[in-house]
Design an enzyme around this catalytic site. Structure first.
Site, short mmCIF file in Angstrom:
data_model
loop_
_atom_site.label_atom_id
_atom_site.label_comp_id
_atom_site.label_asym_id
_atom_site.label_seq_id
_atom_site.Cartn_x
_atom_site.Cartn_y
_atom_site.Cartn_z
CE LYS A 123 -74.41 -32.61 48.29
NZ LYS A 123 -74.24 -31.52 47.33
N GLY A 160 -66.20 -25.97 48.56
CA GLY A 160 -65.40 -25.38 47.50
C GLY A 160 -64.55 -24.20 47.97
CG ASP A 168 -70.93 -28.44 51.48
OD1 ASP A 168 -70.94 -28.67 50.26
OD2 ASP A 168 -70.14 -27.63 52.01
CB THR A 224 -68.53 -21.57 44.05
OG1 THR A 224 -68.19 -20.20 43.83
CG2 THR A 224 -67.40 -22.45 43.57
N GLY A 225 -69.95 -24.16 42.48
CA GLY A 225 -70.21 -25.58 42.62
C GLY A 225 -71.00 -26.15 41.46
N GLY A 258 -75.41 -23.51 46.08
CA GLY A 258 -75.62 -24.87 46.57
C GLY A 258 -75.37 -24.94 48.07
CD GLU A 309 -70.17 -20.49 48.14
OE1 GLU A 309 -70.03 -21.17 47.11
OE2 GLU A 309 -70.16 -20.98 49.28
#
Length: 223
Positions: free
Chosen positions: A126, A102, A89, A30-31, A87, A108
């Site tokens: 990141k 998210g 952070d 997601t992202g 992805g 995930e």
């Protein structure tokens, strides 16, 4: 593309999508960076006849997959995945991650665990020398008070994540609350991940420290 961060995200997403081979079952994170990968997969399905199935980690991802023409399946039908693309952070030099901005980190982590390869797509912003971001933690609503107290005992500063365009707490796709808990510099991500997960009422947290051996990090704009 004028924005270098967006360009890096797109580059990382495309490179990850190009790793996918015909017949694979693909975990879809997601992202924004993953959505570039999904867009590329959709192009390959249309132009190359690529045959894949995706396992989405959120309702948002499932809707994007339908938009891009990516057929979907479930972990029930395919409990072992060939690859998962997601992805992060923060990513440290040992490929340990913090994820969950998210609020999809529980699904995930499940999808990443089921995959043979875990491909993490990021821009250079990141990358960190050590994890220190607030850790997203999904909890049962019933347990909010007791979990918050236990997190404080671990040295954390828990804060309920509230909605931006709604009143009250963010609700995950699983129907749970999300707490963002700051611990400062995290010297032992594996130990903290386990300690948080051992708190009754915690569904899962955003530290990904146990799957580094199968993790491939793609930094957009870097060969």
């Amino acid at each position: 593309m004028s924005d270098p961060v967006v360009a890096a995200k797109k580059d990382a997403g495309i490179r990850a999508a190009n790793m996918v081979k015909d017949g694979m079952i693909v975990g879809l994170g997601t992202g924004s960076t993953v959505f570039f990968a999904m867009e590329r997969l959709g192009e390959r399905i249309k132009t190359e006849g690529l045959r894949i199935y995706g396992v989405p980690t959120s309702n948002q991802t499932a809707m994007r997959a339908e938009e891009y023409g990516i057929p979907l399946t479930t972990l029930t039908l395919h409990p072992k995945l060939d690859i998962a693309i997601d992805g992060a952070d923060q990513v440290d030099p040992k490929k340990q991650l913090i994820k969950g901005r998210g609020a999809a980190h529980v699904r995930e982590k499940i999808v990443a665990d089921a995959a043979k390869q875990f491909v993490v797509v990021i821009d250079s912003g990141k990358e960190v020398t050590g994890l220190d971001a607030a850790v997203p933690i999904e909890i049962l609503p019933f347990a909010y008070g007791s979990v918050a107290k236990k997190l404080q005992e671990l040295g954390g500063e828990p804060v309920m994540r509230n909605g931006v365009k709604k009143d009250g707490p963010v609700i995950s796709d699983n129907g749970n609350y999300v707490i963002d808990c700051s611990f400062g510099a995290i010297t032992d991500p594996s130990a903290l991940e386990a300690a948080i997960n051992n708190i009754p009422g915690v569904v899962g947290n955003g530290i990904f420290a146990s799957m580094t051996e199968k993790t491939i990090v793609i930094v957009g704009g870097r060969s």
